[in-house]
Design a protein around this motif. Structure first.
Motif, PDB file in Angstrom:
ATOM      1  N   MET A 198      81.736   3.525 125.108  1.00 20.46           N
ATOM      2  CA  MET A 198      81.682   3.236 123.672  1.00 20.46           C
ATOM      3  C   MET A 198      80.448   2.443 123.255  1.00 20.46           C
ATOM      4  N   ALA A 229      89.204   0.050 122.100  1.00 22.61           N
ATOM      5  CA  ALA A 229      89.230   0.750 123.387  1.00 22.61           C
ATOM      6  C   ALA A 229      90.516   0.433 124.132  1.00 22.61           C
ATOM      7  N   ASP A 278      86.107   3.714 129.554  1.00 21.10           N
ATOM      8  CA  ASP A 278      86.149   3.960 128.109  1.00 21.10           C
ATOM      9  C   ASP A 278      85.377   2.889 127.340  1.00 21.10           C
ATOM     10  N   ILE A 279      85.414   1.660 127.819  1.00 22.86           N
ATOM     11  CA  ILE A 279      84.644   0.592 127.174  1.00 22.86           C
ATOM     12  C   ILE A 279      83.156   0.845 127.381  1.00 22.86           C
ATOM     13  N   GLY A 328      90.839   0.381 127.204  1.00 26.69           N
ATOM     14  CA  GLY A 328      90.485  -0.395 128.388  1.00 26.69           C
ATOM     15  C   GLY A 328      90.715  -1.882 128.256  1.00 26.69           C
ATOM     16  N   TRP A 329      90.751  -2.383 127.034  1.00 26.12           N
ATOM     17  CA  TRP A 329      90.995  -3.820 126.844  1.00 26.12           C
ATOM     18  C   TRP A 329      92.405  -4.209 127.272  1.00 26.12           C
ATOM     19  N   ASN A 334      94.004  -2.474 129.956  1.00 27.38           N
ATOM     20  CA  ASN A 334      94.197  -1.670 131.161  1.00 27.38           C
ATOM     21  C   ASN A 334      94.435  -2.546 132.396  1.00 27.38           C
ATOM     22  N   ALA A 362      83.003  -1.863 121.155  1.00 25.92           N
ATOM     23  CA  ALA A 362      84.115  -1.351 121.956  1.00 25.92           C
ATOM     24  C   ALA A 362      85.456  -1.675 121.300  1.00 25.92           C
ATOM     25  N   GLU A 363      85.446  -1.810 119.992  1.00 26.10           N
ATOM     26  CA  GLU A 363      86.658  -2.121 119.263  1.00 26.10           C
ATOM     27  C   GLU A 363      87.675  -0.999 119.433  1.00 26.10           C
ATOM     28  N   PRO A 391      91.897  -6.341 121.089  1.00 26.78           N
ATOM     29  CA  PRO A 391      91.132  -5.096 121.208  1.00 26.78           C
ATOM     30  C   PRO A 391      90.377  -4.715 119.929  1.00 26.78           C
TER      31      PRO A 391
END
Length: 166
Positions: free
Chosen positions: A44, A131, A40-41, A133-134, A136, A128-129, A120
Motif C-alpha cells: 500500500m 490494511a 498488504d501494508i 495487516g495491522w 494480523n 497504509a490506512e 488501522p
C-alpha cells in the motif's frame, strides 16, 4: 546447570537494549521497519526511499552488534562464573534461551502490543490506512516460529565462539 538468577538478569539487560533500539527507531521513523510488516501494508505504500534504506542500515548495524555482541559478552561473564562447569551445551542452552526470551518478548509485547494499540485507520505508516495487516496476529506468530529456528543457528554460533575462544 545455568544459574537462573544470572540468566534472568542477562535476559532483562538484552531485552531492554533490544526494545530501546527497536521501539526508539520505530517511534522515530517507522518506515525503516517496513520490511518487517505484512505484505498488504508494504504493497500500500511506496518502497523505502534511499534515505530510509540508509537509516535501516545505520540502525541495523548496531542492532546486529548488540544482538550478537551483548549475549556473547554476557556469556563470557557466565563462563568465568561457572569455570569448569561451563560447556558447549551450557553455552548453547544459555544463548538459545536468551534468543527465545527476546523472540517471545518481541512477539507478545512489541508485535502483538502494536496490534492492540494501533488504529488501522490511523496507522504509524502513512498510506497504509485500513490494511488488514495491522491486525494480523498470524503473520507475527509465523515470524516468531521462524525466529525459533534462526535461534538454533544463533545459539550455535555464539556458543562456538565462547567455548572455542578462551
Amino acid at each position: 546447570m545455568l544459574p537462573i538468577g544470572a540468566f534472568l538478569t542477562d535476559l532483562v539487560i538484552v531485552t531492554v537494549v533490544f526494545t530501546a533500539l527497536v521501539l526508539g527507531s520505530f517511534l522515530w521513523r517507522p518506515r525503516i521497519w517496513l520490511h518487517d510488516f505484512p505484505a498488504d501494508i508494504q504493497a500500500m505504500v511506496p518502497p523505502k526511499t534511499d534515505e530510509e534504506k540508509r537509516l535501516s542500515l545505520i540502525f541495523g548495524v548496531p542492532f546486529i552488534l548488540a544482538f550478537f555482541g551483548l549475549p556473547t559478552l554476557l556469556m563470557w561473564d557466565l563462563k568465568s562464573t561457572l569455570g569448569a562447569d561451563f560447556s558447549f551445551l551450557t553455552a548453547w542452552l544459555y544463548a538459545y534461551a536468551l534468543f527465545i526470551g527476546i523472540n517471545l518478548w518481541d512477539l507478545l509485547v512489541l508485535d502483538w502490543g502494536m496490534i492492540i494499540f494501533t488504529d488501522p485507520q490511523n496507522p504509524p505508516i502513512v498510506g497504509a490506512e485500513g490494511a488488514a495487516g495491522w491486525q494480523n496476529y498470524r503473520f507475527h506468530f509465523y515470524g516468531f516460529l521462524k525466529g525459533c529456528v534462526i535461534g538454533l543457528v544463533f545459539a550455535t554460533i555464539i556458543a562456538s565462539l565462547v567455548t572455542l575462544l578462551t
